[in-house]
Design an enzyme around this catalytic site. Structure first.
Site, PDB file in Angstrom:
ATOM      1  N   GLU A  10       0.829  -1.200   0.000  1.00 16.75           N
ATOM      2  CA  GLU A  10       0.000   0.000   0.000  1.00 16.75           C
ATOM      3  C   GLU A  10       0.869   1.259   0.000  1.00 16.75           C
ATOM      4  O   GLU A  10       0.548   2.238  -0.677  1.00 16.75           O
ATOM      5  CB  GLU A  10      -0.930  -0.014   1.218  1.00 16.75           C
ATOM      6  CG  GLU A  10      -2.034  -1.055   1.089  1.00 16.75           C
ATOM      7  CD  GLU A  10      -2.922  -1.138   2.313  1.00 16.75           C
ATOM      8  OE1 GLU A  10      -4.139  -0.938   2.166  1.00 16.75           O
ATOM      9  OE2 GLU A  10      -2.404  -1.414   3.415  1.00 16.75           O
ATOM     10  N   GLU A  32      -4.790  -9.371   3.016  1.00 14.86           N
ATOM     11  CA  GLU A  32      -5.484  -9.112   4.283  1.00 14.86           C
ATOM     12  C   GLU A  32      -6.727  -9.969   4.480  1.00 14.86           C
ATOM     13  O   GLU A  32      -7.069 -10.324   5.617  1.00 14.86           O
ATOM     14  CB  GLU A  32      -5.862  -7.632   4.381  1.00 14.86           C
ATOM     15  CG  GLU A  32      -4.715  -6.698   4.710  1.00 14.86           C
ATOM     16  CD  GLU A  32      -3.911  -6.271   3.485  1.00 14.86           C
ATOM     17  OE1 GLU A  32      -3.095  -5.346   3.612  1.00 14.86           O
ATOM     18  OE2 GLU A  32      -4.104  -6.872   2.404  1.00 14.86           O
TER      19      GLU A  32
END
Length: 264
Positions: A121, A142
């Site tokens: 990210e 995730e």
């Protein structure tokens, strides 16, 4: 222990994230990245920035799951609930990511190894991503621990690889090799040697360009998908005229014309 280190040389800021003993993002890392990116943004001598990992074979492994568990248990114990109408939580890492995106200086992620979760990210915030070839993994997995990419992944990944690919990658928690990541457009380039060496070479090229031109180009490209086309084109034309009147542009264009004339 200091998690983020920076050195500046010849207009390039090199930021190293983590250490061989600390390969995960934490709140402390976020605070330090926030401070470092603030300094870079305000330092007029810095024309390009390179981010890399401080451990061999690791850019950023991912955000510390142990820290996430601690946060989760504290939230549950407090009885707080979240939905679409809740005031979003603010973290220093979010500020650092936004600053990397919006500051007028180009940012390169020299991905020197594993780059997962929050690490990817952060890399997605950079303007150029160069990955080192090797037995490394990149991805946003995730979902495999029951959560979602909360550091901007659900918003930035679709803008990079498209909505369909992004959904596939995140819903399945897929992990990629550097070459697969390049094939999907997740990274710009697979370095033939060390990612950092190639990134510094590219940063040197960027640092030799007009800072004002780079700032305008980054601003226009970053906002292109959020503005109506006619509004973006109008801003593009005005910023072009702004650049054309600078000494840098006039001198460079004249030199180019002289070069053409010399070829006749």
């Amino acid at each position: 222990m200091q998690q983020v280190k920076m050195v500046k040389d010849h207009g390039i800021a090199l930021v190293t994230i983590g250490t061989p003993k600390s390969i995960y993002l934490t709140a402390e890392t976020g605070d330090e990245l926030d401070a470092v990116t603030r300094e870079i943004e305000s330092d007029q001598s810095v024309r390009a920035v390179v981010f890399t990992g401080g451990s061999p074979g690791v850019f950023i492994q991912h955000y510390s799951v142990q820290e996430l568990v601690s946060i989760a248990e504290q939230l549950r114990a407090s009885g707080v609930r979240f939905d679409e109408r809740s005031e979003p939580q603010s973290f220093s890492l979010d500020s650092a990511c936004s600053r990397v995106e919006t500051m007028p200086k180009p940012a390169i992620a020299a991905i020197n190894g594993n780059c997962m979760g929050g690490g990817l990210e952060f890399a997605l915030c950079c303007d150029i991503r160069i990955v080192e070839d090797g037995p490394y993994q990149l991805g946003l997995p995730e979902v495999t621990v029951g959560i979602l990419p909360g550091g901007g992944g659900t918003q930035r990944l679709p803008r990079v690889v498209g909505t369909a690919r992004a959904l596939e990658f995140m819903l399945l928690g897929r992990r990629f090799t550097p070459r697969e990541a390049a094939a999907f457009g997740l990274v710009n380039e697979v370095a033939q040697g060390k990612a950092l060496e190639r990134a510094m070479e590219v940063a040197g090229q960027l640092a030799s360009q007009s800072p004002r031109a780079m700032a305008h180009i980054k601003r226009l490209a970053r906002s292109a998908m959020q503005k109506p086309l006619d509004e973006g084109l109008r801003l593009e034309r005005n910023l072009l005229m702004d650049l054309m009147t600078t000494d840098w542009a006039i001198d460079a264009m004249k030199a180019y014309v002289r070069g053409l004339e010399g070829q006749k």
